[in-house]
Every structure is written in structure tokens, then in C-alpha cells.
Design a protein around this motif. Structure first.
Motif, mmCIF file in Angstrom:
data_model
loop_
_atom_site.group_PDB
_atom_site.id
_atom_site.type_symbol
_atom_site.label_atom_id
_atom_site.label_comp_id
_atom_site.label_asym_id
_atom_site.label_seq_id
_atom_site.Cartn_x
_atom_site.Cartn_y
_atom_site.Cartn_z
ATOM 1 N N LYS A 1 76.671 -35.304 -12.787
ATOM 2 C CA LYS A 1 76.130 -34.905 -11.479
ATOM 3 C C LYS A 1 76.464 -35.936 -10.408
ATOM 4 O O LYS A 1 76.816 -35.583 -9.282
ATOM 5 N N LEU A 2 76.336 -37.212 -10.756
ATOM 6 C CA LEU A 2 76.652 -38.261 -9.794
ATOM 7 C C LEU A 2 78.132 -38.232 -9.418
ATOM 8 O O LEU A 2 78.492 -38.354 -8.242
ATOM 9 N N ILE A 3 78.993 -38.046 -10.418
ATOM 10 C CA ILE A 3 80.436 -38.003 -10.166
ATOM 11 C C ILE A 3 80.784 -36.807 -9.286
ATOM 12 O O ILE A 3 81.548 -36.927 -8.322
ATOM 13 N N LEU A 4 80.216 -35.646 -9.614
ATOM 14 C CA LEU A 4 80.499 -34.450 -8.815
ATOM 15 C C LEU A 4 79.971 -34.588 -7.388
ATOM 16 O O LEU A 4 80.617 -34.134 -6.438
ATOM 17 N N GLN A 5 78.818 -35.191 -7.234
ATOM 18 C CA GLN A 5 78.263 -35.421 -5.882
ATOM 19 C C GLN A 5 79.228 -36.276 -5.060
ATOM 20 O O GLN A 5 79.534 -35.957 -3.921
ATOM 21 N N LEU A 6 79.685 -37.363 -5.641
ATOM 22 C CA LEU A 6 80.604 -38.246 -4.918
ATOM 23 C C LEU A 6 81.937 -37.564 -4.660
ATOM 24 O O LEU A 6 82.541 -37.753 -3.601
ATOM 25 N N ASN A 7 82.403 -36.751 -5.596
ATOM 26 C CA ASN A 7 83.694 -36.084 -5.443
ATOM 27 C C ASN A 7 83.641 -34.955 -4.416
ATOM 28 O O ASN A 7 84.532 -34.830 -3.588
ATOM 29 N N ARG A 8 82.605 -34.159 -4.451
ATOM 30 C CA ARG A 8 82.520 -33.004 -3.550
ATOM 31 C C ARG A 8 82.162 -33.403 -2.130
ATOM 32 O O ARG A 8 82.750 -32.901 -1.171
ATOM 33 N N ILE A 9 81.193 -34.276 -1.981
ATOM 34 C CA ILE A 9 80.727 -34.637 -0.644
ATOM 35 C C ILE A 9 81.639 -35.677 -0.017
ATOM 36 O O ILE A 9 81.907 -35.635 1.178
ATOM 37 N N TYR A 10 82.107 -36.628 -0.800
ATOM 38 C CA TYR A 10 82.923 -37.734 -0.284
ATOM 39 C C TYR A 10 84.220 -37.852 -1.090
ATOM 40 O O TYR A 10 84.380 -38.777 -1.888
ATOM 41 N N PRO A 11 85.171 -36.940 -0.886
ATOM 42 C CA PRO A 11 86.421 -37.018 -1.661
ATOM 43 C C PRO A 11 87.250 -38.257 -1.325
ATOM 44 O O PRO A 11 88.110 -38.648 -2.117
ATOM 45 N N GLN A 12 86.984 -38.894 -0.200
ATOM 46 C CA GLN A 12 87.695 -40.131 0.113
ATOM 47 C C GLN A 12 87.204 -41.282 -0.771
ATOM 48 O O GLN A 12 87.906 -42.265 -0.962
ATOM 49 N N ILE A 13 86.012 -41.165 -1.320
ATOM 50 C CA ILE A 13 85.470 -42.190 -2.214
ATOM 51 C C ILE A 13 85.929 -41.934 -3.647
ATOM 52 O O ILE A 13 86.313 -42.855 -4.363
ATOM 53 N N LEU A 14 85.877 -40.672 -4.059
ATOM 54 C CA LEU A 14 86.218 -40.312 -5.426
ATOM 55 C C LEU A 14 87.091 -39.051 -5.383
ATOM 56 O O LEU A 14 86.593 -37.956 -5.126
ATOM 57 N N THR A 15 88.375 -39.210 -5.626
ATOM 58 C CA THR A 15 89.308 -38.079 -5.575
ATOM 59 C C THR A 15 89.124 -37.193 -6.803
ATOM 60 O O THR A 15 88.425 -37.560 -7.761
ATOM 61 N N ASP A 16 89.773 -36.038 -6.786
ATOM 62 C CA ASP A 16 89.676 -35.111 -7.920
ATOM 63 C C ASP A 16 90.225 -35.740 -9.205
ATOM 64 O O ASP A 16 89.642 -35.570 -10.281
ATOM 65 N N LYS A 17 91.311 -36.445 -9.083
ATOM 66 C CA LYS A 17 91.930 -37.083 -10.246
ATOM 67 C C LYS A 17 90.995 -38.140 -10.842
ATOM 68 O O LYS A 17 90.810 -38.220 -12.068
ATOM 69 N N GLU A 18 90.379 -38.945 -9.961
ATOM 70 C CA GLU A 18 89.449 -39.981 -10.429
ATOM 71 C C GLU A 18 88.195 -39.352 -11.033
ATOM 72 O O GLU A 18 87.678 -39.822 -12.054
ATOM 73 N N ALA A 19 87.711 -38.274 -10.415
ATOM 74 C CA ALA A 19 86.525 -37.601 -10.941
ATOM 75 C C ALA A 19 86.800 -37.031 -12.327
ATOM 76 O O ALA A 19 85.957 -37.115 -13.228
ATOM 77 N N THR A 20 87.976 -36.466 -12.521
ATOM 78 C CA THR A 20 88.342 -35.928 -13.838
ATOM 79 C C THR A 20 88.394 -37.045 -14.874
ATOM 80 O O THR A 20 87.935 -36.882 -16.009
ATOM 81 N N LYS A 21 88.917 -38.190 -14.486
ATOM 82 C CA LYS A 21 89.000 -39.341 -15.398
ATOM 83 C C LYS A 21 87.596 -39.803 -15.808
ATOM 84 O O LYS A 21 87.335 -40.069 -16.988
ATOM 85 N N PHE A 22 86.666 -39.873 -14.834
ATOM 86 C CA PHE A 22 85.308 -40.354 -15.135
ATOM 87 C C PHE A 22 84.452 -39.309 -15.844
ATOM 88 O O PHE A 22 83.422 -39.644 -16.408
ATOM 89 N N ARG A 23 84.895 -38.036 -15.849
ATOM 90 C CA ARG A 23 84.143 -36.982 -16.521
ATOM 91 C C ARG A 23 84.683 -36.699 -17.916
ATOM 92 O O ARG A 23 84.217 -35.769 -18.585
ATOM 93 N N ASN A 24 85.624 -37.477 -18.404
ATOM 94 C CA ASN A 24 86.219 -37.287 -19.717
ATOM 95 C C ASN A 24 85.163 -37.491 -20.803
ATOM 96 O O ASN A 24 84.624 -38.588 -20.979
ATOM 97 N N LEU A 25 84.867 -36.439 -21.542
ATOM 98 C CA LEU A 25 83.811 -36.493 -22.556
ATOM 99 C C LEU A 25 84.229 -37.237 -23.822
ATOM 100 O O LEU A 25 83.396 -37.512 -24.683
ATOM 101 N N ASP A 26 85.519 -37.541 -23.961
ATOM 102 C CA ASP A 26 85.973 -38.305 -25.125
ATOM 103 C C ASP A 26 85.554 -39.775 -25.029
ATOM 104 O O ASP A 26 85.500 -40.474 -26.041
ATOM 105 N N VAL A 27 85.256 -40.213 -23.819
ATOM 106 C CA VAL A 27 84.845 -41.601 -23.589
ATOM 107 C C VAL A 27 83.312 -41.629 -23.555
ATOM 108 O O VAL A 27 82.677 -40.772 -22.936
#
Length: 179
Positions: free
Chosen positions: A28-54
Motif C-alpha cells: 500500500k505504501l509503495i502504491l501510494q508513492l507510485n500513484r500519487i508521486y510518480p516522480q518519487i517512485l517510478t513504475d519500474k521502481e515500484a515493481t522492484k519493491f513489490r517483488n514478492l520473492d524478496v
């Protein structure tokens, strides 16, 4: 000033160890930062931080390090998202607890040492002033009563009364003047 950046550096260890930040909340935190502030967290970075294997704690640690690298604005928006989605964690952060304790007047009462002008006098000074005021009031009251016989006070009292009471008071005041 880098207030939020310094707070995030201080709170990072607590956030990594806190078990309340599970996978769903971190997402939720990652999606909030990605959707509201894409300049802070881009789609590529959000996908990396949402990786469930980690593991979640590792992803959260990487996210916090990434936000610290992005600067003050990114850290402030992270705190805003944390406050919005995980309020109980937000209020239990070490920096929030310290801030609350310093602002809470019940836990740390602040002593206000302000000197007033009259506080440097002795109590006898105030008693003396009060005695002089009472003496002058009594002197004024009794001197007026002797000169006019109390008629001025009775005449003034009669102004707001009904006709019968007015006549009695005026009659009494006239009687006292004739004596």
C-alpha cells in the motif's frame, strides 16, 4: 532543512524491525508513492519493491534507502503515506514519540519563570495599600453622611422605585434635612 530525511534515517531501524508492516501494508505504501508521486517512485521502481520473492523486511529496507537517496520531499511523502495507511505505526515511531513527549505538558511540564512587577513587593506593602484605600472609603462615606444626613443617597435610591416607596424615601430625606 532536512527534517524528514533525518527522521527517516533515525526511524529506519524501527520500521525494518516492526512486524506490523506486513507485505500488504508495504505494498500500500509503495502504491501510494507510485500513484500519487510518480516522480518519487517510478513504475519500474515500484515493481522492484513489490517483488514478492524478496522478504518484506528487505524490500522495506531497500525502499527506505531509496527514499533517503531521493531527498527531503520523498521522505516527507513516505511519512504522509505511512500516516494515511498505518496510523498506529506512524504514531509509535521513535521520532514521533520523542516529539510528542517534548510537546506534552503533562509528561514534561514547562516552568514559566516570569517576574511580575508587583511580585518584588512585600505582603505588608499590599496590606498597607489596602488599608489606606479602606480608610479613605470610610472617611468619604462618613463625611458625606454628616454633611447631608444621608439624604443624597436616599434621594438617589428613590429614583428606581415605585411611587409609594419613592414618596416615603423622599419624605424621610426631607425630614433629615430639616433637623
Amino acid at each position: 532543512m532536512t527534517i524528514f530525511l533525518e527522521q527517516l534515517i533515525e526511524d529506519s531501524a524501527f520500521l525494518r524491525a516492526d512486524r506490523r508492516l506486513d507485505t500488504e501494508l508495504v505494498d500500500k505504501l509503495i502504491l501510494q508513492l507510485n500513484r500519487i508521486y510518480p516522480q518519487i517512485l517510478t513504475d519500474k521502481e515500484a515493481t522492484k519493491f513489490r517483488n514478492l520473492d524478496v522478504p518484506t523486511s528487505v524490500r522495506l529496507g531497500e525502499l527506505l534507502t531509496h527514499l533517503q537517496g531521493r531527498g527531503e520531499e520523498a521522505c516527507r511523502e513516505f511519512y504522509r503515506a505511512l500516516h494515511l495507511h498505518v496510523e498506529e505505526v506512524y504514531y509509535s515511531l521513535p521520532t514521533r514519540l520523542r516529539l510528542r513527549d517534548t510537546l506534552d505538558p503533562l509528561t514534561h511540564p514547562q516552568m514559566y519563570h516570569q517576574k511580575y512587577v508587583l511580585n518584588d513587593r512585600e505582603p505588608s506593602f499590599f496590606l498597607g495599600c489596602f488599608g489606606i484605600a479602606v480608610g479613605m472609603a470610610l472617611l468619604y462615606y462618613y463625611s458625606e453622611a454628616k454633611l447631608t444626613g444621608g439624604s443624597r443617597a436616599l434621594g438617589m435610591a428613590a429614583l428606581g422605585l415605585k411611587k409609594t416607596a419613592q414618596e416615603v424615601l423622599i419624605w424621610y430625606s426631607e425630614e433629615s434635612l430639616m433637623k
